[in-house]
Design an enzyme around this catalytic site. Structure first.
Site, PDB file in Angstrom:
ATOM      1  N   GLU A 118       0.858  -1.186   0.000  1.00 16.40           N
ATOM      2  CA  GLU A 118       0.000   0.000   0.000  1.00 16.40           C
ATOM      3  C   GLU A 118       0.897   1.240   0.000  1.00 16.40           C
ATOM      4  OE1 GLU A 118      -2.837  -0.091   3.175  1.00 16.40           O
ATOM      5  OE2 GLU A 118      -3.676  -2.021   2.563  1.00 16.40           O
TER       6      GLU A 118
ATOM      7  N   GLY B 160       4.891  -0.752   2.667  1.00 13.44           N
ATOM      8  CA  GLY B 160       5.716  -1.437   1.666  1.00 13.44           C
ATOM      9  C   GLY B 160       6.461  -2.571   2.333  1.00 13.44           C
TER      10      GLY B 160
ATOM     11  N   THR C 138       1.484  -5.496  -9.856  1.00 13.13           N
ATOM     12  CA  THR C 138       1.941  -5.951 -11.174  1.00 13.13           C
ATOM     13  C   THR C 138       0.782  -6.520 -11.977  1.00 13.13           C
ATOM     14  OG1 THR C 138       4.079  -6.487 -10.197  1.00 13.13           O
ATOM     15  CG2 THR C 138       3.607  -7.441 -12.341  1.00 13.13           C
TER      16      THR C 138
ATOM     17  N   GLN D 236      29.003  -2.248 -20.167  1.00 10.58           N
ATOM     18  CA  GLN D 236      30.408  -1.819 -20.236  1.00 10.58           C
ATOM     19  C   GLN D 236      31.142  -2.497 -21.399  1.00 10.58           C
ATOM     20  OE1 GLN D 236      31.505   0.536 -18.234  1.00 10.58           O
ATOM     21  NE2 GLN D 236      33.631   0.576 -18.912  1.00 10.58           N
TER      22      GLN D 236
ATOM     23  N   GLU E 222       9.053  -7.935  -4.211  1.00 14.87           N
ATOM     24  CA  GLU E 222       8.897  -9.122  -3.352  1.00 14.87           C
ATOM     25  C   GLU E 222       9.864  -9.062  -2.167  1.00 14.87           C
ATOM     26  OE1 GLU E 222       7.812 -12.945  -4.607  1.00 14.87           O
ATOM     27  OE2 GLU E 222       6.968 -12.244  -6.497  1.00 14.87           O
TER      28      GLU E 222
END
Length: 368
Positions: free
Chosen positions: A116, A120, A147, A326, A353
């Protein structure tokens, strides 16, 4: 065989659209269609509910191979598992039959609503409420960072049913996209995984039948945490795939690119970089596959191993993709080549997650 078939499918049907999906920030519909057509969109669903019945390791391999060509697309099988696993772990038989069948058929995707705006890393501090009203529950609140929100048809929602009990007063529910009072915020403008929509989910007096509760009242937080023990391994798999894609591209590039009269890959400094990238990636893979086996068996040290796999693999993915940029030099920094996308996509694996700082807390509390 599984790896070969998913790799062939991913390269033929998903890779050609990966750059456009990222550039346009659009949902990878081609990937969803290809995965559903080949029964790879939710391989974890048990055979008894019409699914493929893949074990945790097979699920990891599917996610890894899709992520190798497109990080956004790999969130289709990964989040379908995340969203539906609470139902598999704790749901009633009726709930499993009702929702796992359509998921297995490809008739609807599943999302997971835990975070929320003010909850978190401290998910137990959530404010979304569910109030009993006869044979119904009425949900009110906001879920953030969801998601595939707006695309998924089903949402596992954690909500407070008894504010006095903190985490033991949180329950889990299945909310449907079409339920009255469900709406979505604007898509977040993100650094990476741009093809996977991340939106807020608004619950405004959403009235759902009481039998849509997952498990007993007050067990939602425990189910949510148990789910993450298993699904953090799928994020490790996503990280592996992204890193492998970057390593593969860099490897072929340094063989072709010539400077000072010979391929860049002939220089020892470059060879050492590639060796370190491959070594760390293989260590991450072994840790992830071992964690997947523990997930399948339900081993007692799964919490530690799942956190370790996710943390290590995502840190490796960030390092490997940065090194791939790189190795391509100036070209690596442009959108004409895929490694900058992979570097941007890798970053989120260290965050969602559970941030890697939280993973280290989890590991410290669960030292084997």
């Amino acid at each position: 065989m599984l790896r070969d078939s998913v790799r062939a499918l991913s390269e033929a049907k998903i890779a050609p659209f990966a750059a456009d999906v990222d550039e346009e920030g659009r949902f990878p519909q081609e990937a969803l269609d290809a995965l559903v057509a080949n029964d790879l969109h939710a391989v974890h669903v048990p055979e008894s509910y019409g699914g493929a019945g893949a074990d945790a390791l097979a699920t990891v391999i599917v996610i890894e191979e899709v992520a190798r060509v497109c990080g956004s697309s790999s969130l289709i099988p990964a989040v379908n598992k995340l969203g539906s696993l609470p139902v598999i772990l704790s749901g009633s038989e009726e709930l499993k039959k009702k929702y796992l069948g359509p998921l297995a058929k490809g008739d609807g995707m599943f999302s997971y609503c835990l975070s929320e705006p003010d909850a978190g890393s401290d998910a137990g501090g959530m404010k979304t409420k569910a109030v009993r009203d006869g044979d119904f529950w009425v949900l009110n609140g906001v879920k953030r960072w969801i998601t595939n929100a707006g695309v998924s048809d089903y949402y596992t929602v954690m909500a407070v049913t008894d504010p006095e009990k903190r985490t033991k007063g949180i329950s889990a529910f299945v909310v449907e996209k079409g339920d009255e009072g469900v709406s979505f915020g604007a898509p977040e403008k993100k650094l990476g995984i741009k093809g996977s929509p991340t939106r807020e989910v608004y619950l405004d007096n959403v009235r759902i039948p009481a039998d849509r509760m997952i498990g007993e009242e007050g067990t939602g937080f425990a189910t949510a945490m148990k789910t993450l023990d298993h699904t953090r391994i799928t994020i490790a798999a996503q990280a592996l795939g992204i890193a492998q894609g970057a390593l593969d591209y860099a490897k072929s590039y340094v063989r072709e690119r010539k400077q000072f009269g010979k391929p860049v890959g002939d220089f020892q400094g470059v060879q050492f970089m590639l060796a370190d990238m491959a070594m760390k990636l293989e260590a991450a893979r072994q840790l992830t596959y071992a964690a997947a086996a523990k997930s399948e068996r339900g081993d007692s040290d799964l919490t530690f191993q799942g956190a370790a796999a996710k943390c290590f693999a995502s840190d490796v993915a960030m390092e490997v993709t940065t090194d791939a940029v790189q190795l391509l030099g100036g070209y690596g920094y442009t959108r004409d080549y895929p490694v900058e996308r992979m570097m941007r996509d890798a970053k989120i694996t260290q965050i969602y997650e559970g941030t890697n700082q939280v993973q280290r807390v989890v590991m410290a509390r669960n030292l084997p």
